[in-house]
Enzyme design. Structure first.
Site, PDB file in Angstrom:
ATOM      1  N   ARG A 118      76.599  25.517 117.564  1.00 38.57           N
ATOM      2  CA  ARG A 118      77.000  26.031 118.898  1.00 38.57           C
ATOM      3  C   ARG A 118      76.147  25.650 119.452  1.00 38.57           C
ATOM      4  O   ARG A 118      76.015  25.563 120.923  1.00 38.57           O
ATOM      5  CB  ARG A 118      76.750  27.834 118.672  1.00 38.57           C
ATOM      6  CG  ARG A 118      76.539  28.535 120.012  1.00 38.57           C
ATOM      7  CD  ARG A 118      77.077  29.206 120.175  1.00 38.57           C
ATOM      8  NE  ARG A 118      77.073  30.445 118.893  1.00 38.57           N
ATOM      9  CZ  ARG A 118      76.889  30.819 118.627  1.00 38.57           C
ATOM     10  NH1 ARG A 118      78.042  32.567 119.374  1.00 38.57           N
ATOM     11  NH2 ARG A 118      76.458  32.512 117.585  1.00 38.57           N
TER      12      ARG A 118
ATOM     13  N   HIS B  81      79.702  29.199  94.486  1.00 38.22           N
ATOM     14  CA  HIS B  81      78.800  28.369  94.152  1.00 38.22           C
ATOM     15  C   HIS B  81      78.535  28.837  92.667  1.00 38.22           C
ATOM     16  O   HIS B  81      77.451  28.328  91.909  1.00 38.22           O
ATOM     17  CB  HIS B  81      76.969  28.460  94.803  1.00 38.22           C
ATOM     18  CG  HIS B  81      77.105  29.805  94.778  1.00 38.22           C
ATOM     19  ND1 HIS B  81      76.989  30.828  95.465  1.00 38.22           N
ATOM     20  CD2 HIS B  81      75.426  30.008  94.195  1.00 38.22           C
ATOM     21  CE1 HIS B  81      75.920  31.577  95.385  1.00 38.22           C
ATOM     22  NE2 HIS B  81      74.642  30.928  94.697  1.00 38.22           N
TER      23      HIS B  81
ATOM     24  N   LYS C 157      77.230  26.531  88.918  1.00 36.71           N
ATOM     25  CA  LYS C 157      75.671  27.018  87.694  1.00 36.71           C
ATOM     26  C   LYS C 157      75.737  26.564  86.826  1.00 36.71           C
ATOM     27  O   LYS C 157      77.055  26.450  86.036  1.00 36.71           O
ATOM     28  CB  LYS C 157      75.383  28.289  88.253  1.00 36.71           C
ATOM     29  CG  LYS C 157      75.095  29.035  89.217  1.00 36.71           C
ATOM     30  CD  LYS C 157      74.358  30.222  89.515  1.00 36.71           C
ATOM     31  CE  LYS C 157      74.415  30.561  90.779  1.00 36.71           C
ATOM     32  NZ  LYS C 157      72.327  30.408  91.609  1.00 36.71           N
TER      33      LYS C 157
ATOM     34  N   GLU D  28      69.079  41.063  92.109  1.00 33.86           N
ATOM     35  CA  GLU D  28      68.456  39.979  92.961  1.00 33.86           C
ATOM     36  C   GLU D  28      67.062  41.102  93.705  1.00 33.86           C
ATOM     37  O   GLU D  28      67.635  42.075  94.071  1.00 33.86           O
ATOM     38  CB  GLU D  28      69.500  39.660  93.726  1.00 33.86           C
ATOM     39  CG  GLU D  28      70.383  39.225  93.734  1.00 33.86           C
ATOM     40  CD  GLU D  28      71.270  38.369  94.716  1.00 33.86           C
ATOM     41  OE1 GLU D  28      70.809  37.476  95.280  1.00 33.86           O
ATOM     42  OE2 GLU D  28      71.731  38.958  95.789  1.00 33.86           O
TER      43      GLU D  28
ATOM     44  N   ASP E 115      80.495  41.397  98.500  1.00 40.60           N
ATOM     45  CA  ASP E 115      79.394  39.829  99.065  1.00 40.60           C
ATOM     46  C   ASP E 115      79.264  39.209  97.581  1.00 40.60           C
ATOM     47  O   ASP E 115      79.000  37.773  97.164  1.00 40.60           O
ATOM     48  CB  ASP E 115      77.986  40.032  99.237  1.00 40.60           C
ATOM     49  CG  ASP E 115      76.853  39.073  99.445  1.00 40.60           C
ATOM     50  OD1 ASP E 115      77.892  38.242 100.011  1.00 40.60           O
ATOM     51  OD2 ASP E 115      75.994  39.351  98.477  1.00 40.60           O
TER      52      ASP E 115
ATOM     53  N   HIS F 172      81.113  36.493  92.663  1.00 43.65           N
ATOM     54  CA  HIS F 172      80.286  35.847  91.573  1.00 43.65           C
ATOM     55  C   HIS F 172      80.572  37.227  90.167  1.00 43.65           C
ATOM     56  O   HIS F 172      80.371  35.928  89.187  1.00 43.65           O
ATOM     57  CB  HIS F 172      78.473  36.267  92.577  1.00 43.65           C
ATOM     58  CG  HIS F 172      78.755  35.213  93.180  1.00 43.65           C
ATOM     59  ND1 HIS F 172      79.134  34.168  93.341  1.00 43.65           N
ATOM     60  CD2 HIS F 172      77.721  35.598  94.012  1.00 43.65           C
ATOM     61  CE1 HIS F 172      78.694  33.811  95.099  1.00 43.65           C
ATOM     62  NE2 HIS F 172      78.309  34.528  95.281  1.00 43.65           N
TER      63      HIS F 172
ATOM     64  N   LYS G 104      70.613  44.279  94.984  1.00 41.49           N
ATOM     65  CA  LYS G 104      69.262  43.472  95.684  1.00 41.49           C
ATOM     66  C   LYS G 104      68.507  44.491  95.890  1.00 41.49           C
ATOM     67  O   LYS G 104      68.810  45.545  95.507  1.00 41.49           O
ATOM     68  CB  LYS G 104      70.333  43.470  97.313  1.00 41.49           C
ATOM     69  CG  LYS G 104      71.452  42.509  97.482  1.00 41.49           C
ATOM     70  CD  LYS G 104      71.065  41.221  98.299  1.00 41.49           C
ATOM     71  CE  LYS G 104      72.359  41.069  98.853  1.00 41.49           C
ATOM     72  NZ  LYS G 104      72.127  39.270  98.355  1.00 41.49           N
TER      73      LYS G 104
HETATM   74  P1  NDP Z   1      74.807  31.645 109.830  1.00 37.37           P
HETATM   75  O1  NDP Z   1      75.039  32.691 110.212  1.00 37.37           O
HETATM   76  O2  NDP Z   1      73.112  31.300 108.863  1.00 37.37           O
HETATM   77  O3  NDP Z   1      75.195  30.044 110.195  1.00 37.37           O
HETATM   78  C1  NDP Z   1      76.498  30.206 110.773  1.00 37.37           C
HETATM   79  C2  NDP Z   1      76.475  29.099 111.430  1.00 37.37           C
HETATM   80  O4  NDP Z   1      77.369  28.994 112.637  1.00 37.37           O
HETATM   81  C3  NDP Z   1      76.055  28.752 112.891  1.00 37.37           C
HETATM   82  O5  NDP Z   1      75.594  27.255 112.699  1.00 37.37           O
HETATM   83  C4  NDP Z   1      76.047  28.564 114.053  1.00 37.37           C
HETATM   84  O6  NDP Z   1      75.753  28.261 114.651  1.00 37.37           O
HETATM   85  C5  NDP Z   1      78.078  28.852 113.930  1.00 37.37           C
HETATM   86  N1  NDP Z   1      78.096  29.432 114.983  1.00 37.37           N
HETATM   87  C6  NDP Z   1      78.208  30.788 114.702  1.00 37.37           C
HETATM   88  N2  NDP Z   1      79.161  31.101 115.601  1.00 37.37           N
HETATM   89  C7  NDP Z   1      79.588  30.064 115.965  1.00 37.37           C
HETATM   90  C8  NDP Z   1      80.832  30.112 117.765  1.00 37.37           C
HETATM   91  N3  NDP Z   1      81.504  30.928 118.567  1.00 37.37           N
HETATM   92  N4  NDP Z   1      80.528  28.700 117.593  1.00 37.37           N
HETATM   93  C9  NDP Z   1      80.171  27.861 116.669  1.00 37.37           C
HETATM   94  N5  NDP Z   1      79.378  27.458 116.196  1.00 37.37           N
HETATM   95  C10 NDP Z   1      79.136  29.034 115.745  1.00 37.37           C
HETATM   96  O7  NDP Z   1      75.478  31.480 108.284  1.00 37.37           O
HETATM   97  P2  NDP Z   1      75.360  31.108 106.521  1.00 37.37           P
HETATM   98  O8  NDP Z   1      75.097  29.727 106.837  1.00 37.37           O
HETATM   99  O9  NDP Z   1      74.565  31.948 106.048  1.00 37.37           O
HETATM  100  O10 NDP Z   1      76.976  32.339 105.973  1.00 37.37           O
HETATM  101  C11 NDP Z   1      77.482  30.565 106.119  1.00 37.37           C
HETATM  102  C12 NDP Z   1      79.070  31.421 105.333  1.00 37.37           C
HETATM  103  O11 NDP Z   1      77.987  30.598 103.958  1.00 37.37           O
HETATM  104  C13 NDP Z   1      79.207  32.852 105.283  1.00 37.37           C
HETATM  105  O12 NDP Z   1      80.810  31.953 104.295  1.00 37.37           O
HETATM  106  C14 NDP Z   1      78.434  33.385 103.988  1.00 37.37           C
HETATM  107  O13 NDP Z   1      79.271  34.117 103.265  1.00 37.37           O
HETATM  108  C15 NDP Z   1      78.439  32.097 103.112  1.00 37.37           C
HETATM  109  N6  NDP Z   1      77.418  31.509 102.037  1.00 37.37           N
HETATM  110  C16 NDP Z   1      76.191  31.482 102.346  1.00 37.37           C
HETATM  111  C17 NDP Z   1      75.473  31.471 101.561  1.00 37.37           C
HETATM  112  C18 NDP Z   1      73.220  31.379 102.141  1.00 37.37           C
HETATM  113  O14 NDP Z   1      73.060  30.764 101.015  1.00 37.37           O
HETATM  114  N7  NDP Z   1      73.790  31.531 103.703  1.00 37.37           N
HETATM  115  C19 NDP Z   1      75.697  31.949  99.954  1.00 37.37           C
HETATM  116  C20 NDP Z   1      76.670  31.867  99.727  1.00 37.37           C
HETATM  117  C21 NDP Z   1      78.084  32.006 100.773  1.00 37.37           C
HETATM  118  P3  NDP Z   1      74.467  28.479 116.358  1.00 37.37           P
HETATM  119  O15 NDP Z   1      73.247  29.123 115.043  1.00 37.37           O
HETATM  120  O16 NDP Z   1      74.044  27.102 116.846  1.00 37.37           O
HETATM  121  O17 NDP Z   1      74.842  28.968 116.657  1.00 37.37           O
HETATM  122  C1  BG6 Z   2      75.761  34.428  97.683  1.00 38.56           C
HETATM  123  C2  BG6 Z   2      75.152  35.983  98.676  1.00 38.56           C
HETATM  124  O1  BG6 Z   2      77.364  33.930  97.649  1.00 38.56           O
HETATM  125  O2  BG6 Z   2      74.760  34.317  96.450  1.00 38.56           O
HETATM  126  C3  BG6 Z   2      73.594  36.341  98.884  1.00 38.56           C
HETATM  127  O3  BG6 Z   2      76.115  36.018  99.501  1.00 38.56           O
HETATM  128  C4  BG6 Z   2      73.446  36.232  97.234  1.00 38.56           C
HETATM  129  O4  BG6 Z   2      73.823  37.412  99.316  1.00 38.56           O
HETATM  130  C5  BG6 Z   2      73.227  34.937  96.905  1.00 38.56           C
HETATM  131  O5  BG6 Z   2      71.795  36.301  97.569  1.00 38.56           O
HETATM  132  C6  BG6 Z   2      72.851  34.673  95.564  1.00 38.56           C
HETATM  133  O6  BG6 Z   2      73.454  33.461  95.302  1.00 38.56           O
HETATM  134  P1  BG6 Z   2      71.883  33.065  93.767  1.00 38.56           P
HETATM  135  O7  BG6 Z   2      71.790  31.721  92.700  1.00 38.56           O
HETATM  136  O8  BG6 Z   2      70.320  33.162  94.784  1.00 38.56           O
HETATM  137  O9  BG6 Z   2      72.250  33.821  92.553  1.00 38.56           O
END
Ligand code: NDP
Ligand code: BG6
Length: 517
Positions: free
Chosen positions: A69, A212, A216, A250, A269, A274, A374
């Protein structure tokens, strides 16, 4: 007393990435990341792709089209990713390759419900600049909040992006695939809906449900360790194993992801995803072949063999907890209810310990304990097997007060390794038995950093190997088992509070001490 004797495990000699087991370079392609300005893209996806490049595994004609976005130019996006790579990749010393890498990076600002956005993506993918060098190969990556998965998948269909290659089944090229992040649904009904939606648009062999933990190295090693060592394979049954403890502790809290975590909680989560992956790899039967279908078949059988939990079983099957204000590594941290975007009366669990049983020939009668938490005292992921003791303690008669159970610990992270605990005679004139450890350390043996999980998984999805991804029936069966734990458990398993930086609620020991039921 305990001692470590690392040299007792012989290692095969130092390894390096050049000898690793996925040397096949990727074909050219375009990766379209939905959610490209998010945490996952910045911390994991782009650093992983860059590391593949540094290792010579990423095709030079790889295009990355980031979609999110926030408005930003290609240049701004590339600048952000450069600093992400410097901070999070394994290869910050090779940042010289970034100039070449970033030539293939583009950004498109849109909301996920914007028809013009999808039309623009289609035009981009069909342009000569993308289609020719990438030979038409396309990988969609849904790195967004799960609530956007279905709307994006529908739009991929409505705007003819899912069938941008007219014959998606054609091999080897061009291919169209989709990676979907976890959590895949939030219960059985939503997982089924999501599976139905995605399978209306893509065929199962185009869909990669990512977890993920399967990427590992040490998680993959659970299978290798079990199935390539007769000594340990033969012990891997209820004849010898008393209990199995799978734990993911964690030190981090919700790290700015309060909105997401409040909806998910630790059960969605961490446990359904996992911990279930660790459970299935630990408990599954040997597959008929080491390939995706056979491995996934055996994993599903484990989940289907889990003893269903009845309402009356819940109090002795789960302990739920939530952290309160405390200290982690000497640093004061907020309680969960004081984290941003968390209601002050939230009863979302940040800790859970489950006791489950697998009703099959190999594991009947062996409790498996699954613990995730956590803001614990330490970061540690373990698979820990405690073996049965002899019914007759010979040395107790000879004056030793102790019996020492044999224990095997697979350290998934950090300090990846394996240790085996056994009893030895304490030097001297008595028969006192001391526990000692034989310890194998990956770091000491290989002296090289293993690839990150996302490197392995992105690579596999691009080359079309789905072994390390979840199949639809696996996901649905795990949600089905989890159902009794996902409702309102206020009465059956009240939330227990634990101070951040500790080992979780005291009540968890109640599960460990209960006998098999
Ligand atoms: P974030 O909240 O950091 O990122 C969400 C993304 O979606 C941003 O790029 C945001 O854009 C975009 N977005 C949200 N709403 C809209 C919209 N209406 N239109 C267009 N773009 C939009 O989430 P994460 O990156 O943390 O997580 C993403 C996925 O990955 C989830 O399913 C999560 O469970 C999974 N995941 C995440 C991990 C992590 O360590 N973060 C680990 C394992 C899995 P903008 O910010 O520009 O609005
Ligand atoms: C993500 C969870 O899938 O795995 C997080 O959404 C968690 O909450 C993470 O912290 C843990 O991953 P790792 O690789 O650091 O053990």
């Amino acid at each position: 007393m305990s001692s470590s004797i690392p040299s007792m495990f012989q290692t095969p000699g130092p390894g390096d990435l050049a000898n690793s087991d996925y040397p096949q370079p990727t074909p050219p392609l375009t990766i379209i990341i939905f959610g490209a300005s998010g945490d996952l893209t910045r911390r994991k996806l782009i650093p992983a792709l860059y590391d593949l490049k540094v290792d010579g595994l990423l095709h030079p004609e790889t295009r990355i089209l980031g979609v999110a976005r926030s408005p930003k130019t290609h240049e701004e996006f590339r600048g952000e990713l450069r600093s992400a790579v410097q901070t999070f990749s394994r290869s910050p010393d090779h940042i010289d390759l970034f100039a070449e890498f970033e030539k293939g990076i583009f950004y498109h600002s849109m909301t996920f419900d914007d028809p013009n956005g999808y039309t623009a993506i289609r035009t981009t993918l069909l342009s000569d600049e993308f289609r020719k060098p990438t030979e038409g190969n396309v990988l969609f990556y849904l790195a967004t909040q799960p609530s956007f998965f279905v709307p994006i998948i529908r739009n991929l269909k409505n705007f003819s992006l899912s069938n941008i290659n007219e014959e998606p089944e054609e091999t080897p090229h061009p291919f169209t695939r989709i990676i979907i992040e976890k959590p895949f649904g939030r219960d059985l009904a939503t997982a089924r809906d999501l599976n139905r939606e995605v399978l209306q648009v893509f065929s199962e062999n185009q869909v990669y449900r990512i977890d993920h933990y399967l990427g590992k190295e040490t998680v993959q090693n659970i299978l290798v360790f079990r199935l390539s060592n007769p000594v340990f394979s033969s012990l891997w049954t209820n004849t010898f194993v008393k209990s199995v403890h799978i734990s993911v502790f964690e030190t981090v809290g919700v790290e700015g992801r309060g909105g997401y975590f409040e909806e998910a909680g630790i059960l969605r989560d961490m446990v359904q995803s996992h911990l279930f992956q660790l459970l299935t790899l630990t408990a599954m039967e040997p597959p008929v072949a080491f390939e995706a279908g056979s491995i996934r078949d055996e994993k599903v059988k484990v989940i289907r063999s889990l003893k269903p939990v009845r309402t009356e079983d819940i109090p002795r099957s789960i302990v739920r907890g939530q952290y309160t204000v405390g200290e982690v590594d000497g640093v004061p941290v907020a309680g969960y209810r004081n984290e941003p975007k968390i209601p002050p009366v939230s009863d979302t669990p940040t800790f859970a310990k489950l006791r489950v049983e697998i009703q099959n020939w190999r594991w009947a009668g062996v409790p498996f304990f699954l613990t995730a938490g956590k803001r614990m005292s330490r970061r540690e992921t373990l698979v820990h097997l405690i073996f049965k003791e002899f019914p007759f303690a010979l040395f107790r008669l000879a004056g030793s007060p102790d019996t020492i159970p044999n224990e095997l610990t697979i350290r998934i992270q950090p300090n990846e390794g394996i240790s085996l605990r056994f009893g030895l005679k304490h030097p001297g004139g008595t028969f006192v038995i001391d526990p000692v450890d034989m310890d194998f350390s990956y770091q000491q043996a290989y002296r090289t950093q293993s690839p990150e999980a996302y490197e392995r998984l992105l690579h596999d999805a691009i080359v079309g190997d789905s072994t390390l991804f979840a199949r639809n029936d696996e996901v649905e069966n795990s949600w089905s088992f989890m159902a009794p734990f996902l409702g309102d458990l206020t009465k059956l398993s009240p939330l227990r509070f634990y101070t951040a930086g500790t080992d979780g609620p005291e009540e968890q020991d109640r599960l460990s001490n209960s006998i098999s039921h």
